[in-house]
Every structure is written in C-alpha cells, then in structure tokens.
Design a protein around this motif. Structure first.
Motif, PDB file in Angstrom:
ATOM      1  N   GLU A   1      62.630 -33.078 -53.607  1.00 15.04           N
ATOM      2  CA  GLU A   1      63.549 -33.584 -54.620  1.00 15.04           C
ATOM      3  C   GLU A   1      62.825 -34.601 -55.499  1.00 15.04           C
ATOM      4  N   ILE A   2      62.916 -34.405 -56.818  1.00 13.09           N
ATOM      5  CA  ILE A   2      62.373 -35.397 -57.746  1.00 13.09           C
ATOM      6  C   ILE A   2      63.474 -36.425 -57.982  1.00 13.09           C
ATOM      7  N   VAL A   3      63.332 -37.585 -57.384  1.00  6.91           N
ATOM      8  CA  VAL A   3      64.353 -38.622 -57.527  1.00  6.91           C
ATOM      9  C   VAL A   3      64.273 -39.214 -58.928  1.00  6.91           C
ATOM     10  N   THR A   4      63.059 -39.512 -59.361  1.00  7.17           N
ATOM     11  CA  THR A   4      62.834 -40.094 -60.679  1.00  7.17           C
ATOM     12  C   THR A   4      61.524 -39.577 -61.241  1.00  7.17           C
ATOM     13  N   GLY A   5      61.544 -39.220 -62.523  1.00  3.96           N
ATOM     14  CA  GLY A   5      60.320 -38.774 -63.168  1.00  3.96           C
ATOM     15  C   GLY A   5      59.972 -39.693 -64.321  1.00  3.96           C
ATOM     16  N   PHE A   6      60.024 -39.139 -65.522  1.00  2.11           N
ATOM     17  CA  PHE A   6      59.627 -39.920 -66.697  1.00  2.11           C
ATOM     18  C   PHE A   6      60.781 -40.768 -67.238  1.00  2.11           C
ATOM     19  N   TYR A   7      60.462 -42.000 -67.605  1.00  2.91           N
ATOM     20  CA  TYR A   7      61.362 -42.837 -68.408  1.00  2.91           C
ATOM     21  C   TYR A   7      60.491 -43.833 -69.159  1.00  2.91           C
ATOM     22  N   CYS A   8      61.029 -44.417 -70.218  1.00  2.00           N
ATOM     23  CA  CYS A   8      60.218 -45.372 -70.988  1.00  2.00           C
ATOM     24  C   CYS A   8      60.589 -46.801 -70.602  1.00  2.00           C
ATOM     25  N   SER A   9      59.884 -47.755 -71.180  1.00  2.00           N
ATOM     26  CA  SER A   9      60.110 -49.153 -70.785  1.00  2.00           C
ATOM     27  C   SER A   9      61.475 -49.659 -71.244  1.00  2.00           C
ATOM     28  N   ASP A  10      62.064 -48.990 -72.240  1.00  4.10           N
ATOM     29  CA  ASP A  10      63.408 -49.396 -72.663  1.00  4.10           C
ATOM     30  C   ASP A  10      64.497 -48.772 -71.799  1.00  4.10           C
ATOM     31  N   CYS A  11      64.178 -47.641 -71.185  1.00  6.24           N
ATOM     32  CA  CYS A  11      65.167 -46.960 -70.351  1.00  6.24           C
ATOM     33  C   CYS A  11      65.503 -47.783 -69.115  1.00  6.24           C
ATOM     34  N   ARG A  12      64.502 -48.436 -68.573  1.00  6.92           N
ATOM     35  CA  ARG A  12      64.696 -49.144 -67.311  1.00  6.92           C
ATOM     36  C   ARG A  12      64.043 -50.499 -67.341  1.00  6.92           C
ATOM     37  N   PRO A  13      64.690 -51.460 -66.753  1.00  2.00           N
ATOM     38  CA  PRO A  13      64.071 -52.781 -66.670  1.00  2.00           C
ATOM     39  C   PRO A  13      62.844 -52.746 -65.776  1.00  2.00           C
ATOM     40  N   ARG A  14      61.935 -53.620 -66.066  1.00  2.00           N
ATOM     41  CA  ARG A  14      60.715 -53.712 -65.300  1.00  2.00           C
ATOM     42  C   ARG A  14      61.015 -54.024 -63.837  1.00  2.00           C
ATOM     43  N   GLN A  15      60.253 -53.399 -62.968  1.00  2.00           N
ATOM     44  CA  GLN A  15      60.507 -53.621 -61.547  1.00  2.00           C
ATOM     45  C   GLN A  15      59.605 -54.711 -60.996  1.00  2.00           C
ATOM     46  N   TYR A  16      60.088 -55.331 -59.973  1.00  4.72           N
ATOM     47  CA  TYR A  16      59.360 -56.398 -59.298  1.00  4.72           C
ATOM     48  C   TYR A  16      57.932 -55.978 -58.952  1.00  4.72           C
ATOM     49  N   GLY A  17      57.005 -56.865 -59.233  1.00  5.74           N
ATOM     50  CA  GLY A  17      55.648 -56.672 -58.725  1.00  5.74           C
ATOM     51  C   GLY A  17      54.816 -55.632 -59.445  1.00  5.74           C
ATOM     52  N   ILE A  18      55.464 -54.799 -60.270  1.00  4.74           N
ATOM     53  CA  ILE A  18      54.712 -53.704 -60.861  1.00  4.74           C
ATOM     54  C   ILE A  18      54.127 -54.132 -62.202  1.00  4.74           C
ATOM     55  N   LYS A  19      52.809 -54.140 -62.271  1.00  2.00           N
ATOM     56  CA  LYS A  19      52.148 -54.554 -63.504  1.00  2.00           C
ATOM     57  C   LYS A  19      52.266 -53.474 -64.566  1.00  2.00           C
ATOM     58  N   ARG A  20      52.075 -52.255 -64.118  1.00  2.00           N
ATOM     59  CA  ARG A  20      52.106 -51.165 -65.076  1.00  2.00           C
ATOM     60  C   ARG A  20      52.901 -50.021 -64.444  1.00  2.00           C
ATOM     61  N   ASP A  21      53.891 -49.558 -65.174  1.00  2.00           N
ATOM     62  CA  ASP A  21      54.754 -48.526 -64.605  1.00  2.00           C
ATOM     63  C   ASP A  21      54.262 -47.146 -65.057  1.00  2.00           C
ATOM     64  N   TYR A  22      53.752 -46.394 -64.142  1.00  5.03           N
ATOM     65  CA  TYR A  22      53.161 -45.097 -64.487  1.00  5.03           C
ATOM     66  C   TYR A  22      54.208 -44.025 -64.785  1.00  5.03           C
ATOM     67  N   HIS A  23      55.456 -44.334 -64.525  1.00  4.96           N
ATOM     68  CA  HIS A  23      56.510 -43.418 -64.970  1.00  4.96           C
ATOM     69  C   HIS A  23      56.534 -43.342 -66.495  1.00  4.96           C
ATOM     70  N   HIS A  24      56.121 -44.403 -67.161  1.00  6.71           N
ATOM     71  CA  HIS A  24      56.162 -44.446 -68.629  1.00  6.71           C
ATOM     72  C   HIS A  24      55.212 -43.445 -69.272  1.00  6.71           C
ATOM     73  N   THR A  25      54.170 -43.068 -68.573  1.00  7.62           N
ATOM     74  CA  THR A  25      53.224 -42.126 -69.162  1.00  7.62           C
ATOM     75  C   THR A  25      53.368 -40.727 -68.564  1.00  7.62           C
ATOM     76  N   GLY A  26      54.354 -40.548 -67.712  1.00 10.94           N
ATOM     77  CA  GLY A  26      54.627 -39.211 -67.194  1.00 10.94           C
ATOM     78  C   GLY A  26      53.710 -38.762 -66.078  1.00 10.94           C
ATOM     79  N   VAL A  27      52.983 -39.708 -65.470  1.00  6.86           N
ATOM     80  CA  VAL A  27      52.088 -39.310 -64.378  1.00  6.86           C
ATOM     81  C   VAL A  27      52.637 -39.737 -63.011  1.00  6.86           C
ATOM     82  N   ALA A  28      53.907 -40.178 -62.990  1.00 10.81           N
ATOM     83  CA  ALA A  28      54.478 -40.665 -61.733  1.00 10.81           C
ATOM     84  C   ALA A  28      55.801 -39.977 -61.422  1.00 10.81           C
ATOM     85  N   ALA A  29      56.059 -39.815 -60.138  1.00 14.35           N
ATOM     86  CA  ALA A  29      57.351 -39.305 -59.702  1.00 14.35           C
ATOM     87  C   ALA A  29      57.717 -39.962 -58.378  1.00 14.35           C
ATOM     88  N   ASP A  30      58.992 -40.229 -58.224  1.00 17.08           N
ATOM     89  CA  ASP A  30      59.515 -40.637 -56.929  1.00 17.08           C
ATOM     90  C   ASP A  30      60.103 -39.396 -56.282  1.00 17.08           C
TER      91      ASP A  30
END
Ligand SMILES: [Zn+2]
Ligand SMILES: [Zn+2]
Length: 204
Positions: free
Chosen positions: A96-125
C-alpha cells in the motif's frame, strides 16, 4: 477438449494491439492472477492511462492537496516505483502506498526532516498488511538504491526514498520524534531476532 480450447484461446496476431502484454501475463498459466482484472474490464482503459508500472497507477502516488498550486506537477520517480515493484514481487504481498508525492505547500514541514524527498517524487511511505514495519524495513534494507529509509511507528508505515546520495540514512519516528539510527541505538528499535528470522527460512 484441451486442443480445441487451445485453438479458441490462441491470440490472433493482428488483434492484440490493445493490452497485449497484460493479456499474456494474466493468461491461464499466470502465477498471480488478479481477480480485479476479470471483474472490471471496462475499467482497464482508465487503469492503463494512469498506470506507471504493473501494479501501480499515478494516483497511488498522488498525495497532493486539492487546490494546491502544485496541481499541474505530479512527480513520480520510476526508479522508486521499480523498487516498490521489486519488493512486492519478493514478499509476494500487496504494497500500500500510504503517501507519495506532495509539495511543500501541501503539507507542513515535519519534525527533524531537513529535506523532504516526497517533494521531488523520489519518496513513498509504504505499508503491507500482515507484515510488521520492522520486517518491511529489513526487506527494504536489502535494496541498495534505497538511500533514505525510516520506520514510522506512530503511523505504522515505512518511508523509502531513492535520493541521490552515496550513504544511506536510516531513522525511526516514534512518539512524534525523529531519531537517526546508528550502530549504537539501532538494536533498541530494530530487533535482531527479527533480522535472523528474515534471513533464515520465513516459515520456521
Ligand atoms: Zn502542493
Ligand atoms: Zn515519507
């Protein structure tokens, strides 16, 4: 009977322009026939338009907010999708793909994460029913192209990304904290018993 059957189901060579590869895969000898395909043939054209790999569509990876300015720019790394397909094939379970791509405006920044790789489409939960996040993490760890790898115990998912880095970074998220895994603290979160279990026969 069987020879007649063969004749009737033989593919006419000139009428296979539509879905030809899919048909051959889901034939009578296929090891993993999907019940969905039989059930909704009319859905196939829509499915094909959005699909990006054998088992996933663009929509699976689309975690953008409606009305966000990023609405025209869905980004999905095919390398990432390929890794998830490989994991799916290896564990032989639906991922199951819980979360894929979103931009920095779609979601608030998460704790501890310097760079969110979901923003460039290379990350999935990702999450797999009937599989612990620790086991899924250990499975994902065997893919060298996964350079970011984290367990979220709060939401019960595993984050994977294929960022361009030499070194892999691994972490856990637990009780709303982001904790980088090191050789020292790893055993607190990743049980070595689980690891032995995965490396040996899974049913023993
Ligand atoms: Zn957005
Ligand atoms: Zn993530």
């Amino acid at each position: 009977m069987s020879s007649e059957n063969k004749k009737n189901t033989a593919k006419p060579p000139h009428r296979t322009d539509r879905n030809s590869s899919q048909k051959s895969r889901s034939g009578p000898n296929s090891h993993h026939r999907s019940p969905h395909r039989k059930r909704s043939r009319q859905r196939n054209s829509r499915w094909n338009r959005h699909r990006i790999s054998e088992h996933f569509t663009k929509r699976d990876f689309d975690s953008r907010e409606k009305g966000c300015a990023c609405s025209s720019s869905l980004r999905i790394s095919l390398g990432l999708v390929g890794v998830i397909e490989a994991i799916r094939a290896k564990i032989n379970k639906r991922v199951e793909i819980v979360t894929g791509f979103y931009c920095s405006d779609c979601r608030p920044r998460q704790y501890g994460i310097k760079r969110d790789y979901h923003h460039t489409g290379v990350a999935a939960d990702i999450r797999v029913t009937d599989m612990s996040v620790v086991d899924l993490f250990l499975e994902a760890e065997t893919y060298p192209e996964i350079k970011g790898l984290g367990i979220n115990f709060d939401d019960n998912h595993v984050h994977i990304d294929t960022r361009k880095e030499d070194e892999r970074q691994s972490w856990v998220e637990i009780n709303n904290e982001w904790i980088l895994l090191t050789d020292e603290n790893r055993s607190q979160y990743i049980s070595t018993v689980d690891q032995q279990h995965v490396n040996s026969a899974p049913d023993s």
